[in-house]
Write a protein that holds these residues in place. Structure first.
Motif, PDB file in Angstrom:
ATOM      1  N   HIS A  85      67.669 -39.661 -10.037  1.00 42.51           N
ATOM      2  CA  HIS A  85      67.296 -40.191 -11.218  1.00 42.51           C
ATOM      3  C   HIS A  85      65.885 -40.509 -11.377  1.00 42.51           C
ATOM      4  O   HIS A  85      65.400 -40.153 -12.255  1.00 42.51           O
ATOM      5  CB  HIS A  85      68.436 -41.479 -11.615  1.00 42.51           C
ATOM      6  CG  HIS A  85      68.034 -42.090 -12.804  1.00 42.51           C
ATOM      7  ND1 HIS A  85      67.275 -43.289 -12.939  1.00 42.51           N
ATOM      8  CD2 HIS A  85      68.228 -41.769 -14.114  1.00 42.51           C
ATOM      9  CE1 HIS A  85      67.100 -43.411 -14.471  1.00 42.51           C
ATOM     10  NE2 HIS A  85      67.729 -42.414 -15.101  1.00 42.51           N
ATOM     11  N   VAL A 193      73.495 -33.073 -10.820  1.00 44.59           N
ATOM     12  CA  VAL A 193      74.120 -34.107  -9.774  1.00 44.59           C
ATOM     13  C   VAL A 193      74.733 -35.110 -10.468  1.00 44.59           C
ATOM     14  O   VAL A 193      74.583 -35.786 -11.650  1.00 44.59           O
ATOM     15  CB  VAL A 193      72.829 -34.834  -9.084  1.00 44.59           C
ATOM     16  CG1 VAL A 193      73.151 -36.074  -8.439  1.00 44.59           C
ATOM     17  CG2 VAL A 193      72.070 -33.901  -8.295  1.00 44.59           C
ATOM     18  N   GLY A 194      75.922 -35.459  -9.943  1.00 41.75           N
ATOM     19  CA  GLY A 194      76.694 -36.661 -10.753  1.00 41.75           C
ATOM     20  C   GLY A 194      76.468 -37.991  -9.835  1.00 41.75           C
ATOM     21  O   GLY A 194      75.835 -38.080  -8.959  1.00 41.75           O
ATOM     22  N   ASN A 195      77.215 -38.999 -10.398  1.00 40.99           N
ATOM     23  CA  ASN A 195      77.075 -40.245  -9.738  1.00 40.99           C
ATOM     24  C   ASN A 195      78.590 -40.868  -9.675  1.00 40.99           C
ATOM     25  O   ASN A 195      78.939 -42.100  -9.520  1.00 40.99           O
ATOM     26  CB  ASN A 195      76.646 -41.219 -10.777  1.00 40.99           C
ATOM     27  CG  ASN A 195      77.254 -41.366 -11.983  1.00 40.99           C
ATOM     28  OD1 ASN A 195      78.262 -40.725 -12.396  1.00 40.99           O
ATOM     29  ND2 ASN A 195      76.952 -42.563 -12.910  1.00 40.99           N
ATOM     30  N   GLU A 201      75.234 -44.226  -8.537  1.00 40.66           N
ATOM     31  CA  GLU A 201      73.775 -43.816  -8.589  1.00 40.66           C
ATOM     32  C   GLU A 201      73.892 -41.891  -8.490  1.00 40.66           C
ATOM     33  O   GLU A 201      74.813 -41.385  -7.820  1.00 40.66           O
ATOM     34  CB  GLU A 201      72.901 -44.410  -7.624  1.00 40.66           C
ATOM     35  CG  GLU A 201      72.847 -45.817  -7.956  1.00 40.66           C
ATOM     36  CD  GLU A 201      71.787 -46.421  -6.849  1.00 40.66           C
ATOM     37  OE1 GLU A 201      71.420 -45.949  -5.723  1.00 40.66           O
ATOM     38  OE2 GLU A 201      71.551 -47.615  -7.052  1.00 40.66           O
ATOM     39  N   TYR A 202      72.629 -41.493  -8.806  1.00 36.60           N
ATOM     40  CA  TYR A 202      72.460 -40.089  -8.874  1.00 36.60           C
ATOM     41  C   TYR A 202      71.518 -39.791  -7.384  1.00 36.60           C
ATOM     42  O   TYR A 202      70.422 -40.198  -7.724  1.00 36.60           O
ATOM     43  CB  TYR A 202      71.564 -39.591  -9.971  1.00 36.60           C
ATOM     44  CG  TYR A 202      72.609 -39.766 -11.072  1.00 36.60           C
ATOM     45  CD1 TYR A 202      73.331 -38.799 -11.581  1.00 36.60           C
ATOM     46  CD2 TYR A 202      72.526 -40.898 -11.802  1.00 36.60           C
ATOM     47  CE1 TYR A 202      74.155 -38.803 -12.823  1.00 36.60           C
ATOM     48  CE2 TYR A 202      73.255 -41.161 -13.246  1.00 36.60           C
ATOM     49  CZ  TYR A 202      73.965 -40.271 -13.396  1.00 36.60           C
ATOM     50  OH  TYR A 202      74.943 -40.456 -14.356  1.00 36.60           O
ATOM     51  N   ASP A 206      71.771 -34.820  -2.985  1.00 29.87           N
ATOM     52  CA  ASP A 206      73.128 -33.981  -3.266  1.00 29.87           C
ATOM     53  C   ASP A 206      72.670 -32.692  -3.910  1.00 29.87           C
ATOM     54  O   ASP A 206      73.509 -31.656  -4.085  1.00 29.87           O
ATOM     55  CB  ASP A 206      73.831 -34.374  -4.519  1.00 29.87           C
ATOM     56  CG  ASP A 206      74.542 -35.862  -4.278  1.00 29.87           C
ATOM     57  OD1 ASP A 206      74.766 -36.036  -3.155  1.00 29.87           O
ATOM     58  OD2 ASP A 206      75.051 -36.541  -4.818  1.00 29.87           O
TER      59      ASP A 206
END
Length: 459
Positions: A85, A193-195, A201-202, A206
């Protein structure tokens, strides 16, 4: 150096609160060898001539912006939702940029330019990796994330320690967190990218696994010096980093021709410059802005800052040289002498217990013990000029602004408030009164009085 066709932008992550420092000063602004962590890192980045620098800020934003003073763009990460993020926040600052992106951390100050260059060069290898990760192999892998490779430096998988199997934890190549990718790849992968994790969190790493799942190559560059990727999160780690830096600089100074009588007691600043055959005795501290020429001697317990020593100059022991101090060739400052914004000409001496501030002292002049330049009236500073070969007697006060001519002599104990011409003798003291026999009579009277008191009641 990275070629013009491979322009790069550096994204420096510095949004963390740094709570373990327990300080009102932003974590990355804590100094090592007189320069903040952030500026150590920025100096290394600047050696590669980046096209853009973006610092991601959060808590303590104003402090960082003031410290950067326009040397880099900033963007705000609020709220703070992980390293992935954080990098996304810099995307707007890099709109239209099509070069490479290098991600580094403000609290990892000692990454070498050569290491960053190796990452960027690897990004343009024949296999065109989507992402390049900087790995390292510490003595103890602890709970670092692992970089699992196959066939050399090709990454098979990135895995966090808590998610790793026992076999995967046996891998010794760890993730430093530093990464490089082309701008279009970096931000396209981050969008995916997921959390879905315990922290919500991102995570930046990843992007590697996403690229691998797409069938693309990702590569690892391994640092041959694990200490360069050590993060600093506490006062204890800050002290360790300072010790590491000082040890390196001491070894470098001796290798380049300086003698350190007790190396572990000498402390350098990030920009200290030393010539050859310099002798440094124990317990010497260099603040920022010191340049020492060949054959100088710095005696024990001296402190220098913003000072220039020309060839053969000598200071100390117990000397304090403040910003603006200059000793010309062969000049000497002795014990318990303080200088500030002053120049001591070639061969001039101030050997004992003096303060020389806002002054120019000519070649061969001698400043007697206890002499001070009275440079401040409570509102303004004033200059003192002392000519060549002038002799200033002990315990003199030179009330600035004042000028002492060449070859002049100022008698001991003088308070000089007016200029002294060349070759003049200036005596400024009360006329002595002599009373023959007075001391003998005084001593006799006092001895009798003391003897009488000892015979009194209770003696």
């Amino acid at each position: 150096m990275t070629t013009a066709s491979h322009e790069f932008a550096a994204i420096i992550l510095a949004a963390g609160k740094g709570t373990r420092m327990k300080s009102d000063l932003h974590k990355v602004l804590h100094p090592i060898a007189g320069r903040s962590m952030l500026h150590h890192l920025m100096a290394s980045v600047d050696e590669l001539s980046p096209a853009h620098k973006v610092v991601v800020v959060g808590a303590g934003r104003e402090q960082l912006e003031n410290a950067l003073d326009g040397s880099a763009a900033t963007c705000l990460q609020e709220p703070q939702l992980g390293t992935g993020h954080a990098v996304q926040q810099a995307q707007r600052k890099l709109e239209g940029f099509t070069g490479d992106v290098l991600v580094v951390y403000g609290d990892v100050p000692f990454v070498r330019p050569a290491t960053m260059r190796a990452m960027l060069d690897r990004l343009h290898g024949d296999d065109a990796p989507a992402v390049v990760v900087l790995g390292f192999e510490p003595d103890d892998a602890l709970q670092y994330g692992r970089v699992l490779t196959e066939g050399g430096d090709t990454i098979a998988k990135m895995v966090e320690y808590k998610d790793a199997s026992e076999a995967e934890r046996g891998c010794t190549l760890c993730n430093s967190g530093l990464m490089a990718a082309r701008a279009e790849d970096m931000f396209a992968l981050l969008d995916r990218v997921g959390n879905d994790n315990s922290q919500g969190e991102y995570y930046l790493p990843d992007i590697v696994n996403i690229a691998i799942a797409d069938g693309r190559t990702c590569a690892a560059v391994t640092s041959d010096k694990p200490s360069e990727v050590a993060g600093i999160n506490s006062r204890a780690e800050l002290a360790e980093a300072e010790a590491q830096w000082q040890d390196f600089r001491r070894e470098e100074a001796m290798a380049e021709g300086s003698t350190l009588r007790a190396p572990q007691t000498v402390f350098f600043s990030y920009d200290t410059q030393l010539g050859r055959d310099v002798v440094i005795e124990p317990n010497v501290v260099f603040g920022p802005g010191v340049s020492v020429a060949d054959k100088c001697t710095i005696r024990a317990f001296s402190h220098l800052e913003g000072t220039t020593l020309h060839e053969g100059a000598e200071i100390g022991p117990y000397a304090r040289l403040r910003p603006g101090s200059v000793l010309e060739k062969g000049a000497k400052i002795g014990n318990f002498v303080e200088m500030k914004k002053a120049t001591l000409g070639p061969g001039a001496k101030a050997n004992h217990l003096s303060y020389i501030g806002d002054a120019t002292v000519g070649a061969g002049a001698n400043i007697g013990a206890g002499t001070i330049t009275c440079n401040y009236d409570g509102y303004f500073k004033y200059q003192t000029t002392i000519g060549e070969r002038a002799f200033i007697g002990s315990n003199s006060a030179l009330v600035a602004p004042v000028s002492i001519g060449a070859d002049a002599i100022v008698g001991a104990g003088a308070t000089v408030t007016r200029d002294v011409g060349e070759g003049e003798l200036r005596l400024v003291r009360a006329e002595q009164s002599v009373k023959p026999g007075w001391a003998d009579r005084f001593h006799d009277a006092m001895k009798k009085k003391k003897a009488a008191s000892n015979k009194g009641p209770g003696a």
